[in-house]
Design a protein around this motif. Structure first.
Motif, PDB file in Angstrom:
ATOM      1  N   VAL A  64       2.898   2.558  -2.482  1.00  0.00           N
ATOM      2  CA  VAL A  64       4.345   3.503  -3.461  1.00  0.00           C
ATOM      3  C   VAL A  64       4.015   4.775  -3.306  1.00  0.00           C
ATOM      4  O   VAL A  64       3.082   5.930  -3.609  1.00  0.00           O
ATOM      5  CB  VAL A  64       3.973   2.782  -4.507  1.00  0.00           C
ATOM      6  N   PRO A  65       5.416   5.363  -2.307  1.00  0.00           N
ATOM      7  CA  PRO A  65       5.411   6.717  -2.246  1.00  0.00           C
ATOM      8  C   PRO A  65       5.511   7.780  -3.378  1.00  0.00           C
ATOM      9  O   PRO A  65       6.549   6.855  -4.453  1.00  0.00           O
ATOM     10  CB  PRO A  65       6.359   6.392  -1.352  1.00  0.00           C
ATOM     11  N   SER A  66       5.456   8.892  -3.912  1.00  0.00           N
ATOM     12  CA  SER A  66       5.775   9.601  -5.101  1.00  0.00           C
ATOM     13  C   SER A  66       5.726  11.118  -4.491  1.00  0.00           C
ATOM     14  O   SER A  66       4.826  11.540  -4.851  1.00  0.00           O
ATOM     15  CB  SER A  66       4.656   9.108  -5.953  1.00  0.00           C
ATOM     16  N   GLY A  67       6.933  11.600  -4.152  1.00  0.00           N
ATOM     17  CA  GLY A  67       7.367  12.945  -3.596  1.00  0.00           C
ATOM     18  C   GLY A  67       6.294  13.042  -2.637  1.00  0.00           C
ATOM     19  O   GLY A  67       6.237  12.328  -1.501  1.00  0.00           O
ATOM     20  N   HIS A  68       5.265  13.632  -2.500  1.00  0.00           N
ATOM     21  CA  HIS A  68       4.490  13.883  -1.354  1.00  0.00           C
ATOM     22  C   HIS A  68       3.255  12.919  -1.030  1.00  0.00           C
ATOM     23  O   HIS A  68       2.203  13.397  -0.789  1.00  0.00           O
ATOM     24  CB  HIS A  68       3.951  15.567  -1.152  1.00  0.00           C
ATOM     25  N   THR A  69       2.868  12.235  -2.084  1.00  0.00           N
ATOM     26  CA  THR A  69       1.392  11.129  -2.356  1.00  0.00           C
ATOM     27  C   THR A  69       2.049  10.011  -2.773  1.00  0.00           C
ATOM     28  O   THR A  69       3.024   9.323  -2.810  1.00  0.00           O
ATOM     29  CB  THR A  69       0.647  11.883  -3.896  1.00  0.00           C
ATOM     30  N   PHE A  70       0.893   8.833  -2.450  1.00  0.00           N
ATOM     31  CA  PHE A  70       1.437   7.939  -2.511  1.00  0.00           C
ATOM     32  C   PHE A  70       0.305   6.992  -2.925  1.00  0.00           C
ATOM     33  O   PHE A  70      -1.396   7.569  -2.818  1.00  0.00           O
ATOM     34  CB  PHE A  70       1.888   6.757  -1.045  1.00  0.00           C
ATOM     35  N   SER A  71       0.036   6.115  -3.294  1.00  0.00           N
ATOM     36  CA  SER A  71      -1.485   4.746  -3.717  1.00  0.00           C
ATOM     37  C   SER A  71      -0.678   3.051  -3.489  1.00  0.00           C
ATOM     38  O   SER A  71       0.522   2.997  -3.469  1.00  0.00           O
ATOM     39  CB  SER A  71      -1.103   5.745  -5.174  1.00  0.00           C
ATOM     40  N   GLY A  72      -1.996   2.606  -3.774  1.00  0.00           N
ATOM     41  CA  GLY A  72      -1.886   1.068  -4.346  1.00  0.00           C
ATOM     42  C   GLY A  72      -2.792   0.627  -3.368  1.00  0.00           C
ATOM     43  O   GLY A  72      -3.991   1.326  -3.610  1.00  0.00           O
ATOM     44  N   ARG A  73      -2.536  -0.503  -4.261  1.00  0.00           N
ATOM     45  CA  ARG A  73      -4.276  -1.831  -3.729  1.00  0.00           C
ATOM     46  C   ARG A  73      -3.447  -2.966  -2.752  1.00  0.00           C
ATOM     47  O   ARG A  73      -2.293  -3.335  -2.789  1.00  0.00           O
ATOM     48  CB  ARG A  73      -3.795  -1.962  -5.315  1.00  0.00           C
ATOM     49  N   LEU A  74      -4.698  -3.830  -2.527  1.00  0.00           N
ATOM     50  CA  LEU A  74      -4.910  -4.553  -1.308  1.00  0.00           C
ATOM     51  C   LEU A  74      -5.624  -5.250  -1.412  1.00  0.00           C
ATOM     52  O   LEU A  74      -7.404  -4.728  -2.418  1.00  0.00           O
ATOM     53  CB  LEU A  74      -5.180  -4.499   0.463  1.00  0.00           C
ATOM     54  N   LEU A  75      -6.082  -6.372  -1.777  1.00  0.00           N
ATOM     55  CA  LEU A  75      -7.216  -7.698  -2.110  1.00  0.00           C
ATOM     56  C   LEU A  75      -7.440  -8.083  -0.524  1.00  0.00           C
ATOM     57  O   LEU A  75      -6.788  -8.266   0.266  1.00  0.00           O
ATOM     58  CB  LEU A  75      -6.720  -8.996  -2.520  1.00  0.00           C
ATOM     59  N   ALA A  76      -8.923  -7.470  -0.112  1.00  0.00           N
ATOM     60  CA  ALA A  76      -9.527  -7.949   0.925  1.00  0.00           C
ATOM     61  C   ALA A  76     -10.274  -9.433   0.817  1.00  0.00           C
ATOM     62  O   ALA A  76     -11.121  -9.954   0.315  1.00  0.00           O
ATOM     63  CB  ALA A  76     -10.485  -7.256   0.657  1.00  0.00           C
ATOM     64  N   LEU A  77      -9.387 -10.063   1.217  1.00  0.00           N
ATOM     65  CA  LEU A  77      -9.884 -11.634   1.634  1.00  0.00           C
ATOM     66  C   LEU A  77      -9.739 -12.417   2.358  1.00  0.00           C
ATOM     67  O   LEU A  77     -10.960 -13.539   2.746  1.00  0.00           O
ATOM     68  CB  LEU A  77      -8.922 -12.985   1.191  1.00  0.00           C
ATOM     69  N   ARG A  78      -9.908 -11.977   4.262  1.00  0.00           N
ATOM     70  CA  ARG A  78     -10.182 -11.769   4.806  1.00  0.00           C
ATOM     71  C   ARG A  78     -10.315 -11.030   5.520  1.00  0.00           C
ATOM     72  O   ARG A  78      -9.807  -9.192   5.715  1.00  0.00           O
ATOM     73  CB  ARG A  78      -9.671 -12.478   6.240  1.00  0.00           C
ATOM     74  N   SER A  79     -10.953 -10.794   7.380  1.00  0.00           N
ATOM     75  CA  SER A  79     -11.519  -9.689   8.065  1.00  0.00           C
ATOM     76  C   SER A  79     -10.160  -9.205   8.435  1.00  0.00           C
ATOM     77  O   SER A  79      -9.239 -10.433   8.746  1.00  0.00           O
ATOM     78  CB  SER A  79     -12.517  -9.538   8.787  1.00  0.00           C
ATOM     79  N   MET A  80      -9.116  -8.176   8.795  1.00  0.00           N
ATOM     80  CA  MET A  80      -7.871  -7.083   9.384  1.00  0.00           C
ATOM     81  C   MET A  80      -8.262  -5.842   9.455  1.00  0.00           C
ATOM     82  O   MET A  80      -9.542  -4.762   8.877  1.00  0.00           O
ATOM     83  CB  MET A  80      -7.207  -7.794   8.462  1.00  0.00           C
ATOM     84  N   ARG A  81      -7.653  -5.127  10.413  1.00  0.00           N
ATOM     85  CA  ARG A  81      -7.529  -4.660  11.268  1.00  0.00           C
ATOM     86  C   ARG A  81      -6.519  -3.434  10.947  1.00  0.00           C
ATOM     87  O   ARG A  81      -5.353  -4.507  11.257  1.00  0.00           O
ATOM     88  CB  ARG A  81      -7.777  -4.477  12.794  1.00  0.00           C
ATOM     89  N   LEU A  82      -6.443  -2.874  10.376  1.00  0.00           N
ATOM     90  CA  LEU A  82      -4.820  -2.190   9.217  1.00  0.00           C
ATOM     91  C   LEU A  82      -4.586  -1.114  10.016  1.00  0.00           C
ATOM     92  O   LEU A  82      -5.366   0.411  10.124  1.00  0.00           O
ATOM     93  CB  LEU A  82      -4.771  -2.149   8.077  1.00  0.00           C
ATOM     94  N   THR A  83      -2.755  -0.729  10.541  1.00  0.00           N
ATOM     95  CA  THR A  83      -2.337   0.501  11.464  1.00  0.00           C
ATOM     96  C   THR A  83      -1.755   1.323  10.001  1.00  0.00           C
ATOM     97  O   THR A  83      -0.440   0.362   9.106  1.00  0.00           O
ATOM     98  CB  THR A  83      -2.361   0.673  12.740  1.00  0.00           C
ATOM     99  N   TRP A  84      -1.724   2.438  10.386  1.00  0.00           N
ATOM    100  CA  TRP A  84      -1.045   3.144   9.083  1.00  0.00           C
ATOM    101  C   TRP A  84       0.193   3.318   9.844  1.00  0.00           C
ATOM    102  O   TRP A  84       0.970   3.639  11.279  1.00  0.00           O
ATOM    103  CB  TRP A  84      -1.214   4.633   8.673  1.00  0.00           C
TER     104      TRP A  84
END
Length: 262
Positions: A64-84
């Motif tokens: 969730v972006p808010s101006g110059h900042t962002f935040s959020g959550r994810l639930l780790a249920l399996r191995s993964m590689r995440l790119t931005w």
């Protein structure tokens, strides 16, 4: 200056059943997390943000972006590689943090063993079979039970409830209640469920408990009779030997006494 995303923070909140406090995690290192961990993510950018996402091979996790900042959550249920990926008013943000490498450690199932009897059992006397059991789990045991299968029918018998991470005890199988006739058999195994949200189940080896046939009962009775005869014969031999030694000792004492008086 090229727009960038940075100042990322990661905080892991572990599943409650682990009893492990939340903690901050480093950026740029592989993350080994227990299954069910919630990862809280926050950061900021040098430009106002319109979109921020973490993308895997088959999924996207929008933040969730808010101006110059962002935040959020994810639930780790399996191995993964995440790119931005991130965008601002002028388009894609080119400078991004390193990918998140998440290695999810699955909870293991309980280890269950029938310690005794060591193998299949033929019941020639009595109506109960005692089983010695051991159970262990990396986080906790929610319950232990016996599973008794006779043909296509399986019944369960509760043995213990929540008993911590390791347990050793016994269970009694009531053969009379099973109404086994001569030669009838059941298959028995011990099972345990762990205290995780996934209720993982572990099972022991299976043993067979069988009522003896009429011929096996006669063979057992003969063996017991032979054993009793041998025990009686051995007792008679011991008594005879003792009487002989006592008699010899008495004669030796008499000879010694006669020599002394002469």
């Amino acid at each position: 200056d090229r727009p960038f995303v940075g100042a990322v923070t990661l905080r892991a909140t572990y599943p409650a059943y682990l009893g492990r406090p939340a903690e901050s995690l480093p950026i740029g290192e592989p993350l080994r997390l227990p299954r069910g961990t919630t990862l809280s993510i926050a950061g900021r950018a040098s430009v106002p943000l319109t979109r921020v996402e973490l993308r895997g091979a088959a999924e996207a996790h929008p933040l969730v972006p808010s101006g110059h900042t962002f935040s959020g959550r994810l639930l780790a249920l399996r191995s993964m590689r995440l790119t931005w990926t991130a965008s601002g008013p002028a388009g894609a943000v080119p400078d991004l943090p390193p990918p998140l490498e998440i290695d999810v450690a699955a909870d293991s199932a309980p280890q269950v063993a029938i310690v005794a009897p060591a193998g299949d059992t033929v019941l020639t006397a009595g109506d109960r079979v005692s089983l010695a059991l051991t159970v262990s789990d990396d986080h906790g045991i929610a319950g232990v039970e016996l599973r008794v299968a006779r043909g296509a029918t399986t019944t369960s018998q509760s043995v213990a409830g929540a008993v911590g991470t390791s347990w050793a005890g016994s269970a009694s199988l009531d053969v009379r209640a099973l109404k086994l006739g001569e030669g009838d058999a059941v298959r028995v195994r011990a099972e345990a469920v762990d205290a995780s949200p996934w209720a993982l189940r572990g099972a022991s080896r299976e043993i067979v408990v069988r009522r003896a046939t009429a011929e096996e009962l006669r063979t057992s009775a003969r063996a017991l009779g032979d054993s009793a005869v041998q025990a009686a014969q051995s007792a008679v031999s011991v008594q005879r030997a003792l009487a002989r030694r006592t008699d010899e000792a008495a004669r030796a004492q008499a000879r010694t006494g006669g020599s002394s008086s002469g």
